[in-house]
Design an enzyme around this catalytic site. Structure first.
Site, PDB file in Angstrom:
ATOM      1  CE  LYS A  79     -30.775  -2.753  39.514  1.00 62.98           C
ATOM      2  NZ  LYS A  79     -32.179  -2.484  39.597  1.00 62.98           N
ATOM      3  CB  VAL A  95     -30.713   4.918  28.830  1.00 63.03           C
ATOM      4  CG1 VAL A  95     -30.564   6.183  29.671  1.00 63.03           C
ATOM      5  CG2 VAL A  95     -29.395   4.589  28.140  1.00 63.03           C
ATOM      6  CB  ALA A 126     -34.377   0.682  31.530  1.00 64.72           C
ATOM      7  N   GLY A 179     -27.803   0.681  34.629  1.00 63.86           N
ATOM      8  CA  GLY A 179     -26.788   0.838  33.581  1.00 63.86           C
ATOM      9  C   GLY A 179     -25.722   1.870  33.919  1.00 63.86           C
ATOM     10  CB  SER A 234     -23.304  -1.347  35.560  1.00 62.14           C
ATOM     11  OG  SER A 234     -22.441  -2.423  35.332  1.00 62.14           O
ATOM     12  CG  ASP A 272     -28.585   0.469  42.584  1.00 65.05           C
ATOM     13  OD1 ASP A 272     -28.830   0.107  43.751  1.00 65.05           O
ATOM     14  OD2 ASP A 272     -29.456   0.644  41.717  1.00 65.05           O
TER      15      ASP A 272
END
Ligand code: ATP
Length: 301
Positions: free
Chosen positions: A12, A97, A99, A103, A106, A138
């Protein structure tokens, strides 16, 4: 019986990120506009008779034990439902990664989806999201995906209409930025009103389907910390804007920067500039992609 599932875990970006305040317990209350993009990790789930969870990944520096979020996600459901069989999780990372692209969250969301399906647990999306928040704030959003307003510590989600499609250029500079450092240096309770992005203006533009309105109002309060310490973020944004981006912003706590383009040729040129003129060390990982607007909960490839 399902023995193998090949899944995609999408990353995202944040079209808007505001921090309202730091709570007594140290958590930060946020208002974020989340948008899934077309960059994904591949997650393969392979059922095995021998008990236990085994994680394999293409990145040597990622943990393969219970510190990997995919392990945590599988364990959470397999313990709750007392699953006696084992699971191999093959994780192929493409999302940068650490970042600001969620990631790991998800990947965890995708494993929750996959384990639910593979072992016929019968959990609804809402029930998966309730479990996901235990792994990370998240994760519920990553189960839902698409365009959404995220509030609270990130777990209160309101779906928004899909944003108009455009090219999204993503560049991750070769630096690491700790999320903890950024939040600790934000001084969320001392921010001046003009330092807060106008999240409602972004929502208004999304509801009108106005990509230029969205681009004009992009804002991330965390840039106040990172841009000061890492000038490369400003440089990448400037490079994107010089090449015709209609807006550019850092995602999450960074250091990933994205630019929105309505002109595919300009996007391609900006991509090539950042990708190949790397002598100045501006960006390490560069991707040209789109918004991923598929609303339904399909994690399968
Ligand atoms: P966010 O946008 O939520 O802040 P992020 O992009 O900053 O996420 P991630 O890439 O999700 O951060 O991961 C940050 C850290 O979590 C890594 O340094 C890594 O050691 C650990 N980690 C655990 N599991 C994973 C995973 N599956 N993928 C990536 N990192 C993982």
């Amino acid at each position: 019986m399902i023995n193998h599932l090949g899944l995609k875990a999408y990353g995202k970006i944040n079209l808007g990120l505001d921090v309202l305040r730091r709570r007594e317990d140290g958590y930060h209350e946020v208002r974020m506009i989340m948008q899934t993009v077309g960059i994904f990790d591949r997650v393969d789930l392979i059922r095995k008779t021998k008990p236990g969870i085994q994680v394999e990944t293409n990145l040597y520096y990622l943990p393969t034990n219970e510190n990997n979020l995919v392990y945590k996600a599988a364990k959470l459901l397999m313990d709750e439902f007392d699953i006696k069989e084992g699971l191999t999780i093959r994780l192929k990372k493409f999302i940068p990664v650490a970042a600001g692209m969620a990631g790991g969250s998800s990947d965890a969301a995708t494993v929750l989806f996959g384990v639910n399906k593979m072992f016929h647990l019968g959990l609804s999306t809402k029930e998966l999201m309730e479990r996901g928040v235990k792994i990370g704030a998240d994760v519920p959003y990553c189960i839902m995906r698409g365009t959404a307003l995220s509030e609270g510590i990130g777990e209160i989600l309101t779906p928004l209409p899909p944003v108009p499609q455009c090219q999204v250029l993503i560049a991750k500079p070769a630096i690491s930025v700790s999320t903890k450092y950024v939040y600790e240096n934000l001084r969320a309770n001392d921010l001046r009103p003009e330092q807060h992005p106008d999240i409602d203006a972004i929502i208004g533009s999304i509801r009108k389907g106005d990509i230029y309105g969205i681009a004009d109002n992009l804002g991330n309060v965390l840039e106040t910390v990172t841009e000061k310490n890492y000038p490369v973020i400003r440089q990448i944004k400037d490079t994107m804007l010089e090449h015709g981006a209609i807006g550019s912003l850092m995602s999450g706590s960074g250091p990933t920067v994205f630019g929105l383009f309505t002109n595919p040729k300009a996007a391609q040129e900006a991509y090539e500039t950042l990708r190949y003129n790397d002598a100045d060390g501006l960006a390490k990982q560069v991707y040209l992609t789109n918004f991923y607007n598929q609303k339904e909960n399909r994690h399968e490839s």
